[in-house]
Write an enzyme that holds these catalytic residues in place. Structure first.
Site, PDB file in Angstrom:
ATOM      1  N   ALA A 166       0.933  -1.156   0.059  1.00  0.00           N
ATOM      2  CA  ALA A 166      -0.193  -0.028   0.149  1.00  0.00           C
ATOM      3  C   ALA A 166       0.918   1.222  -0.039  1.00  0.00           C
ATOM      4  O   ALA A 166       0.284   2.337  -0.315  1.00  0.00           O
ATOM      5  CB  ALA A 166      -0.932   0.154   1.262  1.00  0.00           C
ATOM      6  N   THR A 167       2.328   1.283   0.261  1.00  0.00           N
ATOM      7  CA  THR A 167       3.105   2.562   0.366  1.00  0.00           C
ATOM      8  C   THR A 167       3.893   2.301  -1.057  1.00  0.00           C
ATOM      9  O   THR A 167       4.999   3.191  -0.901  1.00  0.00           O
ATOM     10  CB  THR A 167       3.854   2.492   1.459  1.00  0.00           C
ATOM     11  OG1 THR A 167       4.828   1.464   1.734  1.00  0.00           O
ATOM     12  CG2 THR A 167       3.212   2.724   2.776  1.00  0.00           C
TER      13      THR A 167
ATOM     14  N   ASP B  87       4.945   2.047  -5.208  1.00  0.00           N
ATOM     15  CA  ASP B  87       4.756   2.854  -6.493  1.00  0.00           C
ATOM     16  C   ASP B  87       3.407   2.786  -7.259  1.00  0.00           C
ATOM     17  O   ASP B  87       2.626   3.544  -7.502  1.00  0.00           O
ATOM     18  CB  ASP B  87       5.855   2.636  -7.277  1.00  0.00           C
ATOM     19  CG  ASP B  87       5.969   3.869  -8.580  1.00  0.00           C
ATOM     20  OD1 ASP B  87       5.818   4.960  -8.291  1.00  0.00           O
ATOM     21  OD2 ASP B  87       5.709   3.448  -9.722  1.00  0.00           O
TER      22      ASP B  87
ATOM     23  N   ALA C 284       0.522   1.593  -5.914  1.00  0.00           N
ATOM     24  CA  ALA C 284      -0.402   2.061  -5.101  1.00  0.00           C
ATOM     25  C   ALA C 284      -0.843   3.597  -5.103  1.00  0.00           C
ATOM     26  O   ALA C 284      -1.888   4.101  -5.269  1.00  0.00           O
ATOM     27  CB  ALA C 284      -0.342   1.629  -3.459  1.00  0.00           C
TER      28      ALA C 284
ATOM     29  N   SER D 287       1.427   6.728  11.922  1.00  0.00           N
ATOM     30  CA  SER D 287      -0.129   6.519  12.372  1.00  0.00           C
ATOM     31  C   SER D 287      -0.892   6.323  11.285  1.00  0.00           C
ATOM     32  O   SER D 287      -0.456   6.740  10.045  1.00  0.00           O
ATOM     33  CB  SER D 287      -0.377   7.713  13.338  1.00  0.00           C
ATOM     34  OG  SER D 287      -0.191   8.864  12.552  1.00  0.00           O
TER      35      SER D 287
ATOM     36  N   ASP E 186      -3.768  -7.978 -15.467  1.00  0.00           N
ATOM     37  CA  ASP E 186      -2.713  -7.548 -16.629  1.00  0.00           C
ATOM     38  C   ASP E 186      -3.529  -5.917 -17.079  1.00  0.00           C
ATOM     39  O   ASP E 186      -4.449  -6.159 -17.959  1.00  0.00           O
ATOM     40  CB  ASP E 186      -2.754  -8.639 -17.824  1.00  0.00           C
ATOM     41  CG  ASP E 186      -1.716  -8.102 -18.892  1.00  0.00           C
ATOM     42  OD1 ASP E 186      -1.446  -6.738 -19.130  1.00  0.00           O
ATOM     43  OD2 ASP E 186      -0.805  -8.829 -19.281  1.00  0.00           O
ATOM     44  N   HIS E 187      -2.983  -4.830 -16.711  1.00  0.00           N
ATOM     45  CA  HIS E 187      -3.670  -3.752 -16.909  1.00  0.00           C
ATOM     46  C   HIS E 187      -4.147  -3.353 -18.486  1.00  0.00           C
ATOM     47  O   HIS E 187      -4.838  -2.702 -18.815  1.00  0.00           O
ATOM     48  CB  HIS E 187      -3.129  -2.672 -16.294  1.00  0.00           C
ATOM     49  CG  HIS E 187      -1.965  -2.002 -16.870  1.00  0.00           C
ATOM     50  ND1 HIS E 187      -0.732  -2.409 -16.403  1.00  0.00           N
ATOM     51  CD2 HIS E 187      -1.594  -1.080 -17.633  1.00  0.00           C
ATOM     52  CE1 HIS E 187       0.207  -1.770 -17.192  1.00  0.00           C
ATOM     53  NE2 HIS E 187      -0.518  -0.976 -18.057  1.00  0.00           N
TER      54      HIS E 187
ATOM     55  N   LYS F  57      -7.529  -1.650 -20.704  1.00  0.00           N
ATOM     56  CA  LYS F  57      -7.750  -0.453 -21.556  1.00  0.00           C
ATOM     57  C   LYS F  57      -8.652  -0.577 -22.531  1.00  0.00           C
ATOM     58  O   LYS F  57      -8.924  -1.488 -23.127  1.00  0.00           O
ATOM     59  CB  LYS F  57      -6.165  -0.244 -22.402  1.00  0.00           C
ATOM     60  CG  LYS F  57      -5.093   0.260 -21.307  1.00  0.00           C
ATOM     61  CD  LYS F  57      -3.957   0.063 -22.155  1.00  0.00           C
ATOM     62  CE  LYS F  57      -2.608   0.461 -21.192  1.00  0.00           C
ATOM     63  NZ  LYS F  57      -3.031   1.817 -20.479  1.00  0.00           N
TER      64      LYS F  57
ATOM     65  N   HIS G 121       1.842  -8.404 -21.088  1.00  0.00           N
ATOM     66  CA  HIS G 121       1.266  -7.449 -21.949  1.00  0.00           C
ATOM     67  C   HIS G 121       1.047  -7.721 -23.176  1.00  0.00           C
ATOM     68  O   HIS G 121      -0.126  -7.957 -23.987  1.00  0.00           O
ATOM     69  CB  HIS G 121       1.650  -6.089 -21.711  1.00  0.00           C
ATOM     70  CG  HIS G 121       1.651  -5.232 -20.213  1.00  0.00           C
ATOM     71  ND1 HIS G 121       0.785  -5.702 -19.423  1.00  0.00           N
ATOM     72  CD2 HIS G 121       2.681  -4.552 -19.736  1.00  0.00           C
ATOM     73  CE1 HIS G 121       1.196  -5.313 -18.266  1.00  0.00           C
ATOM     74  NE2 HIS G 121       2.105  -4.793 -18.265  1.00  0.00           N
TER      75      HIS G 121
END
Length: 473
Positions: free
Chosen positions: A20-21, A23, A25, A58, A181-182, A186, A244
């Protein structure tokens, strides 16, 4: 790919985002969640739990970091929407060895949302961490009833992909797994299906009798930009080709599915991969841009490829003998996503030796799809002389009020719906690694190329005299 897949409100959800921290995300996942919220496409009730090995501080400090990401990557941020999304966000540390506190946090969030709440777990972690994390999800019961999104690459070769698949199958069933697979999210890639199967002008010519070659070309101007560690462990071939570009090839080359649903469409795509020849390393070119070894976290003597060009074949009745040329790389002359179908040229002697090239159908895989058809026509005047002419279709101009979903928005929404149409199935992954394994076993020598160029000379010569469509003539 049902017509109501973007209109029905999903059930309450707990989103668990590993990495979650990171790139991805920052650039895609949280902006995607925000845009879904702004378009009223998220559930009425939901919670977001970020997780990773190291605490960002926090919950308020974590929320501020994500707000900064939204401000950077979202245009015209609506503070009210952002406040609502961030107000549902917390962070809980976890790792492959210890997920008890995370499991407790997820259980509490599910209880707070009610009996019909569902879990969506997004694993944005390095390939080396994927198996241990899946094992932890099983041990802690986090995988029970969850939909699990797995980022590519799915393993790093045939052996590791099979080990990953076996680990998954020990914990969840295939219908719970969403291998993302983004590129398939598209709008322009999905439009390949509409262009082919909804137009009687095109589908009859979409075969070897009329098409002599296909290019799938995805150059990028960007360098590895701080992703040196990732590229050193993965390389361009694993990052882009086995995922891809081969998935786009599957859409281009598939037979007409009976229905546009997950089962029929993925069955046809799987048949394409079953018919693909294993890649010939002699017809693959690796390149590395000059200056790559100076990037952070890159070895001084690295031979990792930042560029790949190759020739592939699909031995079906439709495509027998037609070469598919795939190219992608970093630090190239332009950033484009282009499919070019080159048509066979009819006898032209009746018009004299005019030197004009063949007809081409060009699909630009931009967020708003663009289509170009290169034709020949008579030049105005007293003689029968040909001239080049192009037809252009820009869907954003034809429907200016339409706002297509960004790829991660569309795919996150599909996961919430349980729609696997645009996700990769395990048999596809296995076959693609079989196709790619000869190159991994005998990789070609990595050749240097200048930043801003189009790659090594051997790659430029790969498609023969006609060459690559890009750069545009």
């Amino acid at each position: 790919m049902s017509t109501d897949s973007t209109t029905t409100t999903p059930a309450p959800h707990v989103f668990v985002l590993f990495g979650a921290t990171g790139d991805l995300a920052k650039r895609k996942l949280f902006p995607g969640i925000y845009r879904l919220a702004a378009a009223s496409r998220l559930p009425e009730d939901y919670a977001i739990i970020g997780s990773g090995r190291h605490s960002p501080g926090s919950d308020d400090e974590f929320r501020q970091k994500i707000r900064s990401s939204l401000e950077e990557f979202v245009d015209d941020l609506d503070d009210a929407v952002a406040d609502d999304v961030l107000g549902r966000l917390t962070f809980q540390t976890s790792d492959a060895d210890d997920g008890k506190d995370l499991a407790a946090a997820v259980e509490k969030a599910l209880k707070d949302l009610g009996d019909d709440a569902e879990k969506l777990i997004y694993l944005s972690v390095p390939p080396s961490a994927m198996e241990p994390m899946i094992g932890m999800l099983g041990r802690e019961g986090l995988a029970d009833g969850a939909r699990i999104v797995i980022e590519k690459p799915f393993g790093t070769d045939l052996e590791t992909s099979r080990e990953l698949d076996a680990t998954l199958k020990d914990v969840v069933s295939e219908d719970q797994v969403f291998r993302i697979d983004h590129f398939l999210g598209k709008e322009a890639v999905q439009n390949i299906l509409a262009l082919r199967f909804a137009n009687g002008l095109i589908e009859p010519a979409w075969n070897r009798d009329h098409i002599c070659s296909v290019q799938i070309d995805v150059p990028e101007e960007l360098t590895v930009e701080g992703r040196g560690s990732f590229y050193e462990s993965t390389g361009c071939f694993r990052d882009m080709i086995s995922t891809h570009l081969c998935q786009v090839l599957g859409f281009v080359a598939m037979e007409p599915p009976v229905h546009l649903d997950a089962l029929a469409l993925r069955n046809e795509k799987s048949k394409v991969f079953a018919a693909m020849r294993p890649l010939d390393p002699e017809r693959v070119v690796f390149g590395q841009y000059e200056g790559y070894r100076d990037e952070e976290d890159v070895a001084d003597d690295s031979e990792v490829e930042t560029y790949v060009a190759l020739e592939a074949y699909v031995d079906t009745e439709r495509w027998q003998g037609v070469p598919f040329y795939l190219r992608t790389g970093k630090a190239l002359g332009a950033t484009r996503r282009t499919i070019t179908l080159t048509f066979r040229t009819p006898p032209m002697g009746r018009f004299g030796d005019n030197g004009y090239g063949p007809n081409e159908l060009v699909l630009e895989l931009t967020d708003s799809p663009k289509i170009t058809v290169d034709l020949h026509a008579k030049r105005p005047g007293p003689t029968m002389e040909l001239m080049d002419s192009s037809l252009h279709l820009d869907l954003s101009e034809d429907d200016p009020d339409d706002k297509p979903l960004e790829a991660y928005e569309r795919l996150l929404l599909d996961v919430m719906r349980g729609d696997q149409t645009l996700f990769t199935r395990s048999d596809e992954v296995d076959r693609l690694w079989q196709i790619c394994q000869p190159v991994l076993d005998a990789p070609p020598t990595t050749q240097p190329y200048e930043k801003g160029s189009w790659g090594p000379d051997d790659a430029l010569e790969l498609p023969g005299e006609r060459g690559w469509r890009l750069p545009d003539a």
